[in-house]
Write a protein that holds these residues in place. Structure first.
Motif, PDB file in Angstrom:
ATOM      1  N   VAL A  89       0.784  -1.217   0.322  1.00 60.89           N
ATOM      2  CA  VAL A  89       0.146   0.056   0.067  1.00 60.89           C
ATOM      3  C   VAL A  89       1.146   1.378   0.320  1.00 60.89           C
ATOM      4  CG1 VAL A  89      -1.535   1.536   1.212  1.00 60.89           C
ATOM      5  CG2 VAL A  89      -1.754  -1.499   1.607  1.00 60.89           C
ATOM      6  N   HIS A  90       1.099   1.810  -1.027  1.00 62.04           N
ATOM      7  CA  HIS A  90       2.162   2.916  -0.878  1.00 62.04           C
ATOM      8  C   HIS A  90       0.524   4.358  -1.630  1.00 62.04           C
ATOM      9  CE1 HIS A  90       5.615   0.988  -1.144  1.00 62.04           C
ATOM     10  NE2 HIS A  90       4.711  -0.190  -1.882  1.00 62.04           N
ATOM     11  N   ARG A  97      -0.944  -5.788   7.717  1.00 64.78           N
ATOM     12  CA  ARG A  97       0.139  -4.905   8.823  1.00 64.78           C
ATOM     13  C   ARG A  97      -0.737  -4.261   8.814  1.00 64.78           C
ATOM     14  NH1 ARG A  97       6.774  -5.125   7.758  1.00 64.78           N
ATOM     15  NH2 ARG A  97       5.960  -3.826   6.286  1.00 64.78           N
ATOM     16  N   VAL A  98      -0.434  -3.646  10.062  1.00 61.06           N
ATOM     17  CA  VAL A  98      -1.221  -2.188  10.776  1.00 61.06           C
ATOM     18  C   VAL A  98       0.136  -1.968  11.562  1.00 61.06           C
ATOM     19  CG1 VAL A  98      -2.875  -0.564  11.846  1.00 61.06           C
ATOM     20  CG2 VAL A  98      -3.622  -2.488  10.116  1.00 61.06           C
ATOM     21  N   ARG A  99       0.436  -0.642  11.897  1.00 59.24           N
ATOM     22  CA  ARG A  99       1.235   0.572  12.756  1.00 59.24           C
ATOM     23  C   ARG A  99       0.913   0.981  13.664  1.00 59.24           C
ATOM     24  NH1 ARG A  99       6.933  -0.277  12.377  1.00 59.24           N
ATOM     25  NH2 ARG A  99       6.404  -0.709  10.053  1.00 59.24           N
ATOM     26  N   ASP A 100       0.506   0.611  14.775  1.00 58.14           N
ATOM     27  CA  ASP A 100       0.135   2.299  15.695  1.00 58.14           C
ATOM     28  C   ASP A 100       0.602   2.976  15.672  1.00 58.14           C
ATOM     29  OD1 ASP A 100       1.711   1.456  17.781  1.00 58.14           O
ATOM     30  OD2 ASP A 100       0.527   0.455  19.174  1.00 58.14           O
ATOM     31  N   CYS A 109       1.751   4.428   2.989  1.00 59.87           N
ATOM     32  CA  CYS A 109      -0.174   3.273   3.304  1.00 59.87           C
ATOM     33  C   CYS A 109      -0.419   4.341   3.648  1.00 59.87           C
ATOM     34  CB  CYS A 109       1.135   3.524   5.143  1.00 59.87           C
ATOM     35  SG  CYS A 109       2.804   3.051   4.869  1.00 59.87           S
ATOM     36  N   GLN A 110      -1.991   3.781   4.498  1.00 61.58           N
ATOM     37  CA  GLN A 110      -3.417   3.912   4.607  1.00 61.58           C
ATOM     38  C   GLN A 110      -3.928   3.896   5.701  1.00 61.58           C
ATOM     39  OE1 GLN A 110      -6.314   1.656   2.273  1.00 61.58           O
ATOM     40  NE2 GLN A 110      -8.205   2.735   2.825  1.00 61.58           N
ATOM     41  N   GLU A 111      -4.270   5.577   6.255  1.00 58.72           N
ATOM     42  CA  GLU A 111      -4.819   5.315   7.811  1.00 58.72           C
ATOM     43  C   GLU A 111      -6.894   4.673   7.450  1.00 58.72           C
ATOM     44  OE1 GLU A 111      -4.648   8.138  11.308  1.00 58.72           O
ATOM     45  OE2 GLU A 111      -4.053   8.552   9.700  1.00 58.72           O
ATOM     46  N   VAL A 112      -6.385   3.362   8.695  1.00 52.75           N
ATOM     47  CA  VAL A 112      -7.579   2.383   9.061  1.00 52.75           C
ATOM     48  C   VAL A 112      -7.211   2.553  10.049  1.00 52.75           C
ATOM     49  CG1 VAL A 112      -6.305   0.946   7.810  1.00 52.75           C
ATOM     50  CG2 VAL A 112      -5.559   0.431   9.634  1.00 52.75           C
ATOM     51  N   GLN A 113      -8.358   2.066  10.232  1.00 56.42           N
ATOM     52  CA  GLN A 113      -9.366   2.371  12.019  1.00 56.42           C
ATOM     53  C   GLN A 113      -9.787   0.383  12.069  1.00 56.42           C
ATOM     54  OE1 GLN A 113     -12.676   4.162  12.720  1.00 56.42           O
ATOM     55  NE2 GLN A 113     -12.630   3.721  14.957  1.00 56.42           N
ATOM     56  N   HIS A 114      -9.481  -0.403  13.354  1.00 55.70           N
ATOM     57  CA  HIS A 114     -10.175  -1.186  13.878  1.00 55.70           C
ATOM     58  C   HIS A 114     -11.034  -1.949  14.841  1.00 55.70           C
ATOM     59  CE1 HIS A 114      -9.787  -5.683  15.875  1.00 55.70           C
ATOM     60  NE2 HIS A 114      -9.245  -6.166  14.183  1.00 55.70           N
ATOM     61  N   SER A 133      -7.784   1.633  18.305  1.00 56.72           N
ATOM     62  CA  SER A 133      -8.625   3.041  17.210  1.00 56.72           C
ATOM     63  C   SER A 133      -7.578   3.000  16.162  1.00 56.72           C
ATOM     64  CB  SER A 133      -7.912   4.373  17.943  1.00 56.72           C
ATOM     65  OG  SER A 133      -6.045   4.392  17.817  1.00 56.72           O
ATOM     66  N   THR A 134      -6.845   3.792  15.639  1.00 46.15           N
ATOM     67  CA  THR A 134      -6.176   4.071  14.231  1.00 46.15           C
ATOM     68  C   THR A 134      -4.725   3.500  13.838  1.00 46.15           C
ATOM     69  OG1 THR A 134      -5.299   6.476  14.558  1.00 46.15           O
ATOM     70  CG2 THR A 134      -7.531   5.836  13.412  1.00 46.15           C
ATOM     71  N   GLY A 135      -4.616   3.421  13.152  1.00 42.59           N
ATOM     72  CA  GLY A 135      -3.097   2.795  12.640  1.00 42.59           C
ATOM     73  C   GLY A 135      -2.589   2.838  10.850  1.00 42.59           C
ATOM     74  N   GLU A 136      -1.609   2.554  10.457  1.00 45.29           N
ATOM     75  CA  GLU A 136      -0.838   3.025   8.901  1.00 45.29           C
ATOM     76  C   GLU A 136      -1.182   1.260   9.003  1.00 45.29           C
ATOM     77  OE1 GLU A 136       2.015   6.005   8.388  1.00 45.29           O
ATOM     78  OE2 GLU A 136       1.208   6.877   8.385  1.00 45.29           O
ATOM     79  N   LEU A 137      -2.240   1.269   7.310  1.00 47.37           N
ATOM     80  CA  LEU A 137      -2.112  -0.340   6.518  1.00 47.37           C
ATOM     81  C   LEU A 137      -0.388   0.283   5.561  1.00 47.37           C
ATOM     82  CD1 LEU A 137      -2.849  -3.438   6.696  1.00 47.37           C
ATOM     83  CD2 LEU A 137      -4.036  -1.810   4.306  1.00 47.37           C
ATOM     84  N   ASP A 138       0.675  -0.780   5.529  1.00 46.56           N
ATOM     85  CA  ASP A 138       1.454  -0.477   5.021  1.00 46.56           C
ATOM     86  C   ASP A 138       1.676  -1.556   3.811  1.00 46.56           C
ATOM     87  OD1 ASP A 138       2.426  -2.575   6.193  1.00 46.56           O
ATOM     88  OD2 ASP A 138       4.890  -1.306   6.432  1.00 46.56           O
TER      89      ASP A 138
END
Length: 107
Positions: free
Chosen positions: A59-60, A88-91, A62-67, A71-76
């Protein structure tokens, strides 16, 4: 891949690969760096060897996502594992988590 304390006599961490029953890396200074390396290896390999190219989606940018449970994190990157897509999500603190794609919501 599993992050474990290294068994080399140092107070470091390592990445254990259960598929080959051996270490992929040792003497990593801290656990977050070891977890990042483990997730990078999970992108490249599954239990049978190198992951097929069509089972990896970067994902280029990175996309901000919510679970739903946090709260939120970045999907790469997303990988297909046993027929299911995992993201893969980084908080905000840099912790990495693999989350089923069906549980992620774009912001």
């Amino acid at each position: 891949m599993t992050v474990r304390p290294s068994d080399d006599g140092y107070k470091t961490f390592g990445v254990w690969d259960s598929a080959v029953n051996g270490w992929r890396a040792t003497r990593i200074a801290n656990e977050p760096k070891a977890r990042e390396l483990a997730s990078d290896l999970d992108i490249r390999y599954d239990a049978h060897g190198p992951r097929p190219p069509d089972a990896i989606r970067h994902v280029h940018p990175c996309q901000e996502v919510q679970h739903p449970t946090w709260s939120t994190g970045e999907l790469d990157v997303s990988i297909r594992n046993n027929g299911e897509w995992l993201g893969r999500v980084r908080d905000k603190n840099g912790h990495i988590t693999w989350i089923p794609g069906t549980d992620l919501r774009p912001l």
